[in-house]
Motif scaffolding. Structure first.
Motif, mmCIF file in Angstrom:
data_model
loop_
_atom_site.group_PDB
_atom_site.id
_atom_site.type_symbol
_atom_site.label_atom_id
_atom_site.label_comp_id
_atom_site.label_asym_id
_atom_site.label_seq_id
_atom_site.Cartn_x
_atom_site.Cartn_y
_atom_site.Cartn_z
ATOM 1 N N VAL A 1 0.853 -1.165 -0.115
ATOM 2 C CA VAL A 1 -0.080 -0.056 -0.136
ATOM 3 C C VAL A 1 0.818 1.255 0.146
ATOM 4 O O VAL A 1 1.629 1.290 0.770
ATOM 5 N N VAL A 2 0.671 2.181 -0.944
ATOM 6 C CA VAL A 2 1.446 3.396 -1.066
ATOM 7 C C VAL A 2 0.746 4.545 -0.133
ATOM 8 O O VAL A 2 -0.506 4.597 -0.121
ATOM 9 N N LEU A 3 1.535 4.964 0.772
ATOM 10 C CA LEU A 3 0.896 6.165 1.660
ATOM 11 C C LEU A 3 1.881 7.231 1.667
ATOM 12 O O LEU A 3 3.193 7.344 1.710
ATOM 13 N N GLN A 4 1.289 8.418 1.710
ATOM 14 C CA GLN A 4 2.023 9.768 1.962
ATOM 15 C C GLN A 4 2.155 9.770 3.172
ATOM 16 O O GLN A 4 1.303 10.142 4.116
ATOM 17 N N LEU A 5 3.397 9.951 3.666
ATOM 18 C CA LEU A 5 3.817 10.172 5.199
ATOM 19 C C LEU A 5 4.357 11.406 5.209
ATOM 20 O O LEU A 5 4.926 11.819 4.526
ATOM 21 N N ASN A 6 4.328 11.957 6.534
ATOM 22 C CA ASN A 6 4.917 13.350 7.053
ATOM 23 C C ASN A 6 6.235 13.469 6.787
ATOM 24 O O ASN A 6 6.704 14.619 6.492
ATOM 25 N N ALA A 7 7.037 12.512 7.513
ATOM 26 C CA ALA A 7 8.529 12.680 7.569
ATOM 27 C C ALA A 7 9.067 12.030 6.245
ATOM 28 O O ALA A 7 8.843 10.918 6.000
ATOM 29 N N GLN A 8 9.835 12.588 5.302
ATOM 30 C CA GLN A 8 10.482 12.144 4.339
ATOM 31 C C GLN A 8 11.530 11.242 4.805
ATOM 32 O O GLN A 8 12.467 11.434 5.641
ATOM 33 N N GLY A 9 11.513 10.210 4.168
ATOM 34 C CA GLY A 9 12.492 8.998 4.386
ATOM 35 C C GLY A 9 12.327 8.450 5.673
ATOM 36 O O GLY A 9 13.315 7.633 6.099
ATOM 37 N N ALA A 10 11.486 8.728 6.688
ATOM 38 C CA ALA A 10 11.350 8.017 8.024
ATOM 39 C C ALA A 10 10.895 6.515 7.891
ATOM 40 O O ALA A 10 11.498 5.909 8.629
ATOM 41 N N CYS A 11 10.201 6.357 7.238
ATOM 42 C CA CYS A 11 9.859 4.812 7.132
ATOM 43 C C CYS A 11 9.537 4.575 5.565
ATOM 44 O O CYS A 11 8.437 4.757 5.065
ATOM 45 N N PRO A 12 10.847 4.141 4.802
ATOM 46 C CA PRO A 12 10.657 3.929 3.546
ATOM 47 C C PRO A 12 9.894 2.696 3.004
ATOM 48 O O PRO A 12 9.112 2.822 2.082
ATOM 49 N N LEU A 13 9.626 1.654 4.039
ATOM 50 C CA LEU A 13 9.292 0.405 3.596
ATOM 51 C C LEU A 13 9.148 -0.405 5.064
ATOM 52 O O LEU A 13 9.666 -0.686 5.685
ATOM 53 N N LEU A 14 7.495 -0.532 5.181
ATOM 54 C CA LEU A 14 7.322 -1.293 6.447
ATOM 55 C C LEU A 14 6.734 -2.738 5.862
ATOM 56 O O LEU A 14 5.648 -2.828 5.108
#
Length: 82
Positions: free
Chosen positions: A55-68
């Motif tokens: 699932v592609v999510l727009q997260l607030n912090a750049q690069g904080a969680c690249p892949l879970l």
């Protein structure tokens, strides 16, 4: 559920995904509609290659969680914690 950030997709040049028709409830109880869904995303970990649904999510912090990687991947990889 396996999650890839929109930032990671942009960094890797991944530009094609399916529209997402569902909403996710986050841990803070907010609801988020994913940006998209990627089927058969190829991921190599420790020399082993897996094709996952992400699932592609727009997260607030750049690069904080690249892949879970979630439970589906753990089961596919036959991961066992000692």
């Amino acid at each position: 559920m396996n999650v890839i950030s929109l930032w990671t997709c942009n960094t890797l040049g991944i530009q094609e995904w399916e529209p997402c028709l569902f909403w996710l409830q986050m841990t803070d109880t907010s609801s988020v509609r994913p940006t998209g869904l990627i089927r058969d995303l190829e991921v190599t970990i420790g020399g082993h290659t897996f094709r996952i649904l992400a699932v592609v999510l727009q997260l607030n912090a750049q690069g904080a969680c690249p892949l879970l990687l979630g439970r589906p991947w753990l089961k596919m990889a036959h991961f066992k914690q000692n």
